[in-house]
Design a protein around this motif. Structure first.
Motif, PDB file in Angstrom:
ATOM      1  N   LYS A   3      10.758   7.213  -7.923  1.00  0.00           N
ATOM      2  CA  LYS A   3      10.830   8.172  -9.346  1.00  0.00           C
ATOM      3  C   LYS A   3      12.150   7.305 -10.104  1.00  0.00           C
ATOM      4  CE  LYS A   3       9.194  12.481  -6.974  1.00  0.00           C
ATOM      5  NZ  LYS A   3       9.278  12.114  -5.755  1.00  0.00           N
ATOM      6  N   THR A   4      11.510   7.120 -11.216  1.00  0.00           N
ATOM      7  CA  THR A   4      12.959   6.417 -12.071  1.00  0.00           C
ATOM      8  C   THR A   4      13.773   7.545 -12.544  1.00  0.00           C
ATOM      9  OG1 THR A   4      11.454   6.710 -14.347  1.00  0.00           O
ATOM     10  CG2 THR A   4      11.319   4.552 -12.864  1.00  0.00           C
ATOM     11  N   ASP A   5      13.639   8.836 -12.768  1.00  0.00           N
ATOM     12  CA  ASP A   5      14.666   9.718 -13.057  1.00  0.00           C
ATOM     13  C   ASP A   5      15.654   9.503 -11.968  1.00  0.00           C
ATOM     14  OD1 ASP A   5      12.594  10.899 -11.569  1.00  0.00           O
ATOM     15  OD2 ASP A   5      13.147  12.726 -12.256  1.00  0.00           O
ATOM     16  N   SER A   6      15.297   9.638 -10.618  1.00  0.00           N
ATOM     17  CA  SER A   6      16.465   9.767  -9.686  1.00  0.00           C
ATOM     18  C   SER A   6      17.225   8.509  -9.661  1.00  0.00           C
ATOM     19  CB  SER A   6      15.775   9.948  -8.277  1.00  0.00           C
ATOM     20  OG  SER A   6      14.771   8.991  -7.893  1.00  0.00           O
ATOM     21  N   LYS A  59       0.750  -1.181   0.121  1.00  0.00           N
ATOM     22  CA  LYS A  59       0.087   0.017  -0.185  1.00  0.00           C
ATOM     23  C   LYS A  59       1.045   1.236   0.085  1.00  0.00           C
ATOM     24  CE  LYS A  59      -3.160  -0.356   3.322  1.00  0.00           C
ATOM     25  NZ  LYS A  59      -3.885   0.080   4.592  1.00  0.00           N
ATOM     26  N   TYR A  60       1.950   1.433   0.679  1.00  0.00           N
ATOM     27  CA  TYR A  60       2.805   2.291   0.911  1.00  0.00           C
ATOM     28  C   TYR A  60       3.540   2.587  -0.439  1.00  0.00           C
ATOM     29  CZ  TYR A  60       6.635   5.436   2.084  1.00  0.00           C
ATOM     30  OH  TYR A  60       7.457   6.480   1.951  1.00  0.00           O
ATOM     31  N   GLN A  61       4.032   1.494  -1.077  1.00  0.00           N
ATOM     32  CA  GLN A  61       4.731   1.494  -2.257  1.00  0.00           C
ATOM     33  C   GLN A  61       4.032   2.128  -3.582  1.00  0.00           C
ATOM     34  OE1 GLN A  61       6.225  -2.402  -2.441  1.00  0.00           O
ATOM     35  NE2 GLN A  61       8.171  -1.667  -1.838  1.00  0.00           N
ATOM     36  N   ASN A  62       2.438   1.641  -3.442  1.00  0.00           N
ATOM     37  CA  ASN A  62       1.772   2.188  -4.357  1.00  0.00           C
ATOM     38  C   ASN A  62       1.245   3.551  -4.243  1.00  0.00           C
ATOM     39  OD1 ASN A  62       1.511  -0.094  -5.778  1.00  0.00           O
ATOM     40  ND2 ASN A  62      -0.198  -1.031  -4.384  1.00  0.00           N
ATOM     41  N   ALA A  63       1.194   4.160  -3.141  1.00  0.00           N
ATOM     42  CA  ALA A  63       1.190   5.622  -2.785  1.00  0.00           C
ATOM     43  C   ALA A  63       2.270   6.378  -2.926  1.00  0.00           C
ATOM     44  CB  ALA A  63       0.542   5.663  -1.286  1.00  0.00           C
ATOM     45  N   HIS A  64       3.398   5.945  -3.052  1.00  0.00           N
ATOM     46  CA  HIS A  64       4.554   6.606  -3.347  1.00  0.00           C
ATOM     47  C   HIS A  64       5.501   5.766  -4.259  1.00  0.00           C
ATOM     48  CE1 HIS A  64       3.197   7.474   1.202  1.00  0.00           C
ATOM     49  NE2 HIS A  64       3.655   8.724   0.723  1.00  0.00           N
TER      50      HIS A  64
END
Length: 51
Positions: free
Chosen positions: A28-31, A20-25
């Motif tokens: 960012k692939t660019d970082s 749930k946390y990973q889906n909400a946050h």
């Protein structure tokens, strides 16, 4: 045996919260790409220093 069952219980209870946390946050692939680029630059610098 009970320790193993308790460990499995904790994982089964925690995993949905992690998802749930990973889906909400989302990551960012660019970082991540920036980090990989920096690591590759460092590796090239180290390789050239040995030559």
């Amino acid at each position: 045996m009970i320790n193993n069952l308790y460990t499995v219980f904790k994982i089964r209870k925690t995993l949905p919260e992690i998802e749930k946390y990973q889906n909400a946050h989302p990551l960012k692939t660019d970082s991540l790409e920036h980090f990989i680029t920096k690591q590759n630059q460092l590796l090239n610098t180290l390789k050239n220093a040995d030559s």
